[in-house]
Structure formats: C-alpha cells, structure tokens
Design a protein around this motif. Structure first.
Motif, short mmCIF file in Angstrom:
data_model
loop_
_atom_site.label_atom_id
_atom_site.label_comp_id
_atom_site.label_asym_id
_atom_site.label_seq_id
_atom_site.Cartn_x
_atom_site.Cartn_y
_atom_site.Cartn_z
N LEU A 1 0.84 -1.19 0.00
CA LEU A 1 0.00 0.00 0.00
C LEU A 1 0.89 1.25 0.00
N ARG A 2 0.28 2.39 -0.19
CA ARG A 2 1.03 3.66 -0.19
C ARG A 2 0.21 4.70 0.57
N CYS A 3 -0.12 4.39 1.82
CA CYS A 3 -0.94 5.28 2.63
C CYS A 3 -0.29 6.66 2.73
N ILE A 4 -1.11 7.69 2.60
CA ILE A 4 -0.59 9.06 2.62
C ILE A 4 0.05 9.39 3.96
N TYR A 5 -0.54 8.92 5.05
CA TYR A 5 -0.01 9.25 6.37
C TYR A 5 0.87 8.14 6.94
N CYS A 6 1.51 7.41 6.06
CA CYS A 6 2.38 6.31 6.49
C CYS A 6 3.51 6.83 7.37
N TRP A 7 3.85 6.08 8.43
CA TRP A 7 4.93 6.45 9.33
C TRP A 7 6.25 5.83 8.90
N SER A 8 6.21 4.95 7.92
CA SER A 8 7.42 4.22 7.52
C SER A 8 8.41 5.13 6.78
N ASN A 9 9.62 4.65 6.65
CA ASN A 9 10.64 5.45 5.96
C ASN A 9 10.77 5.00 4.50
N TRP A 10 11.87 5.34 3.86
CA TRP A 10 12.05 5.03 2.44
C TRP A 10 12.14 3.53 2.17
N SER A 11 12.32 2.74 3.20
CA SER A 11 12.38 1.29 2.98
C SER A 11 11.04 0.74 2.47
N ARG A 12 9.97 1.49 2.65
CA ARG A 12 8.68 1.08 2.09
C ARG A 12 8.71 1.15 0.57
N ASP A 13 9.27 2.24 0.03
CA ASP A 13 9.20 2.48 -1.42
C ASP A 13 10.40 1.96 -2.20
N PHE A 14 11.50 1.73 -1.50
CA PHE A 14 12.72 1.24 -2.15
C PHE A 14 13.24 0.02 -1.38
#
Ligand code: SF4
Length: 86
Positions: free
Chosen positions: A62-75
């Motif tokens: 997912l790509r939640c707008i208010y995600c607390w995660s860092n760049w490890s989610r997207d890369f």
C-alpha cells in the motif's frame, strides 16, 4: 523494477495493490539455507506486556498518505538484510 510503484506524487496513476504485493514479495523474500527469508531493517525488544519483539520489515503493498514508515517502504531493494524466521 521500472514500473514498481514508489511513493505517490500529485497526479499518480491508481495501482493494483495485489500486483504490488506480488512484486514486493519478489524483492523482499528469497529462499536461503534455512528456508524462506525476508528482508528486515532491524529488530526491537522491550519488556512491556511481559516482553514484546518487533521486526521492521521493508516493503509494503500500500502507499498510505499518512504512512509512518521510511524510504524502505518504497525502495525495499535498497534497505535491510535477509533473515530467516529462526
Ligand atoms: S501505513 Fe502501513 S499499510 Fe500503509 S503504506 Fe505504511 S506500512 Fe503500508
């Protein structure tokens, strides 16, 4: 990898989270010497609730707008190391 959905920007195209989950799975898992392994950036343990442990997994479907995660989610291919359940 070029089409892998990264962070959302203005005007982004809607994506299929099930397909993104499959793509993410290919990146963050592998078959190692101890069986199936997964990428994590770290582990954390505290004595609350008689002891809890948290594994920081990389990648998400997912790509939640208010995600607390860092760049490890997207890369996810750039972060973490593989660990077996053991
Ligand atoms: S909030 Fe949770 S489910 Fe949503 S994108 Fe972030 S890690 Fe994924």
């Amino acid at each position: 990898m070029e089409k892998y959905q990264r962070f959302l920007a203005s005007g982004f195209k809607p994506f299929d989270p099930l397909r993104l989950a499959e793509e993410t799975e290919r990146i963050v898992t592998r078959l190692g010497s101890e069986g199936l392994e997964r990428r994590y950036t770290g582990f954390y343990s505290v004595p609350v609730y008689r002891g809890i442990a948290t594994g920081y997994a990389v990648g998400c479907c997912l790509r939640c707008i208010y995600c607390w995660s860092n760049w490890s989610r997207d890369f996810p291919e750039r972060f973490g190391e593989y660990y077996s359940p053991k």
